[in-house]
Design a protein around this motif. Structure first.
Motif, mmCIF file in Angstrom:
data_model
loop_
_atom_site.group_PDB
_atom_site.id
_atom_site.type_symbol
_atom_site.label_atom_id
_atom_site.label_comp_id
_atom_site.label_asym_id
_atom_site.label_seq_id
_atom_site.Cartn_x
_atom_site.Cartn_y
_atom_site.Cartn_z
ATOM 1 N N PRO A 1 37.908 44.153 39.235
ATOM 2 C CA PRO A 1 38.811 44.275 40.475
ATOM 3 C C PRO A 1 38.523 45.442 41.542
ATOM 4 O O PRO A 1 38.336 46.573 41.048
ATOM 5 C CB PRO A 1 40.063 44.547 39.871
ATOM 6 N N SER B 1 36.444 40.654 41.995
ATOM 7 C CA SER B 1 37.585 40.328 42.848
ATOM 8 C C SER B 1 37.794 41.490 43.934
ATOM 9 O O SER B 1 38.275 42.372 43.556
ATOM 10 C CB SER B 1 38.768 40.068 41.917
ATOM 11 N N ASN C 1 39.162 43.264 47.401
ATOM 12 C CA ASN C 1 40.281 43.480 48.242
ATOM 13 C C ASN C 1 39.871 44.463 49.351
ATOM 14 O O ASN C 1 40.913 44.994 49.916
ATOM 15 C CB ASN C 1 41.726 43.422 47.927
ATOM 16 N N GLN D 1 34.508 36.842 44.613
ATOM 17 C CA GLN D 1 35.616 36.143 45.157
ATOM 18 C C GLN D 1 36.459 37.194 46.110
ATOM 19 O O GLN D 1 36.838 38.292 45.628
ATOM 20 C CB GLN D 1 36.722 35.693 44.183
ATOM 21 N N SER E 1 39.582 38.654 47.609
ATOM 22 C CA SER E 1 41.239 38.651 47.277
ATOM 23 C C SER E 1 42.036 39.064 48.309
ATOM 24 O O SER E 1 41.752 39.813 49.058
ATOM 25 C CB SER E 1 41.503 39.448 46.023
ATOM 26 N N ASN F 1 45.548 42.073 42.274
ATOM 27 C CA ASN F 1 44.253 41.646 42.253
ATOM 28 C C ASN F 1 43.686 41.979 40.883
ATOM 29 O O ASN F 1 42.649 41.247 40.544
ATOM 30 C CB ASN F 1 43.410 42.917 43.089
ATOM 31 N N GLY G 1 44.341 38.754 39.058
ATOM 32 C CA GLY G 1 43.613 37.711 39.804
ATOM 33 C C GLY G 1 42.321 37.863 38.880
ATOM 34 O O GLY G 1 41.630 36.714 38.620
ATOM 35 N N ALA G 2 41.535 38.898 38.696
ATOM 36 C CA ALA G 2 40.300 39.079 38.141
ATOM 37 C C ALA G 2 40.635 38.720 36.619
ATOM 38 O O ALA G 2 39.512 38.029 36.243
ATOM 39 C CB ALA G 2 39.772 40.593 38.350
ATOM 40 N N GLY H 1 40.751 35.011 36.151
ATOM 41 C CA GLY H 1 39.663 34.014 36.782
ATOM 42 C C GLY H 1 38.498 34.186 35.749
ATOM 43 O O GLY H 1 37.487 33.369 35.873
#
Length: 292
Positions: free
Chosen positions: A11, A38, A40, A59, A61, A68, A71-72, A75
């Protein structure tokens, strides 16, 4: 027998040390890995770095901080998930050693190791070695030791690896919760460790396999000057105590025995972090009916 896939998930927000971080993931001796970033970051710096390394899964984010991270984690496609934060580093043998440690130990859901704190110039600052030998412990013992001791002897996410299947059993909305208390903005890592080892075991490797970057000049969650929620990293320990009793991990007698320790924490930090007073009030309210 095929080696299990390990997902190194990163992340990312801060580009300053990101390339070093990414190279430490790419440089693992373990051959079967995927690397998922990931990102951001408000600029394109991290994206541009990733573009120079074929095979890195990138990706963008749209969410920040804990979302985040989640999400990582979710994923990942590997049998094991190896978190790595954007300014931390892994020893080249990290994943290889961790996979070897868990082989044949199906009850182990979480693996962690000794680690080293480094500063912005990669200078060694502090060696963290919670035990003097490698070995396994029950999830209940890990939870009890950390909760009653009001300490995180594992360290940050960069020092662990865990099974993806357990992550999905816990669920996105519960990973950072202990009982009724949500630790998302504070001790999210501690809450995650408790949930990952519930009904299972953890394994400690007495080798320095990760490097956590801590420097007050850097923008980081470990820096009180840049993290507006830093106080929760202390107050959550108080909430975790009574919530651990709430779910049956520590006894009433053990919880009541923490009063002097918690009061000392309250006295030392009440003028520093507003969260301490609120957590202390919740703790006292929970204890009141237990005292008879």
């Amino acid at each position: 027998m095929a080696l299990p896939l390990v997902s190194i998930v990163i992340p990312s927000y801060k580009p300053g040390h990101f390339e070093q971080c990414l190279r430490s993931a790419i440089g693992q001796t373990y051959p079967n890995i995927e690397i998922l970033v990931s990102d951001n970051c408000p600029t394109e710096e991290i994206r541009d770095i990733c573009a120079r390394f074929p095979g890195v899964i990138y990706q963008r984010s749209s969410v920040i901080r804990a979302d985040n991270v989640l999400g990582a984690f979710y994923g990942a496609k590997g049998v094991f998930v190896k978190p790595l934060f954007d300014d931390d580093l892994l020893h080249p043998f990290c994943v290889e050693r961790m996979v070897a440690a868990v082989a044949g130990r199906d009850e182990v859901e979480l693996i962690f190791s000794a680690s080293q704190v480094i500063d912005s110039g990669n200078q060694r600052v502090e060696t963290r070695r919670p035990y003097e030998a490698s070995g396994m412990m029950s999830g209940r013992d890990l939870h009890r030791s950390m909760a009653l001791g009001m300490r995180n002897f594992i360290g940050e996410f960069s020092t662990i690896m865990f099974r993806r299947s357990k992550l999905w059993q816990i669920g996105w909305h519960n990973l950072f919760k202990v009982g009724t208390h949500d630790c998302t903005v504070g001790l999210a890592d501690v809450a995650a460790y408790f949930n990952l080892v519930e009904g299972a075991a953890a394994f400690y490797i007495d080798e320095e396999l990760s490097y956590f970057r801590r420097d007050q000049a850097l923008q980081s969650n470990s820096n009180p000057n840049s993290n507006p929620n830093f106080g929760y990293c202390f107050s959550d320990y108080i909430d975790i105590l009574y919530c651990s009793h709430q779910i049956g991990t520590i006894s009433t007698e053990e919880l009541l025995a923490t009063q002097e320790q918690v009061h000392a924490v309250y006295l030392s930090l009440r003028g520093v972090f507003d969260q301490i007073g609120r957590s202390y009030e919740r703790y006292l309210a929970y204890l009141k009916p237990l005292k008879g």
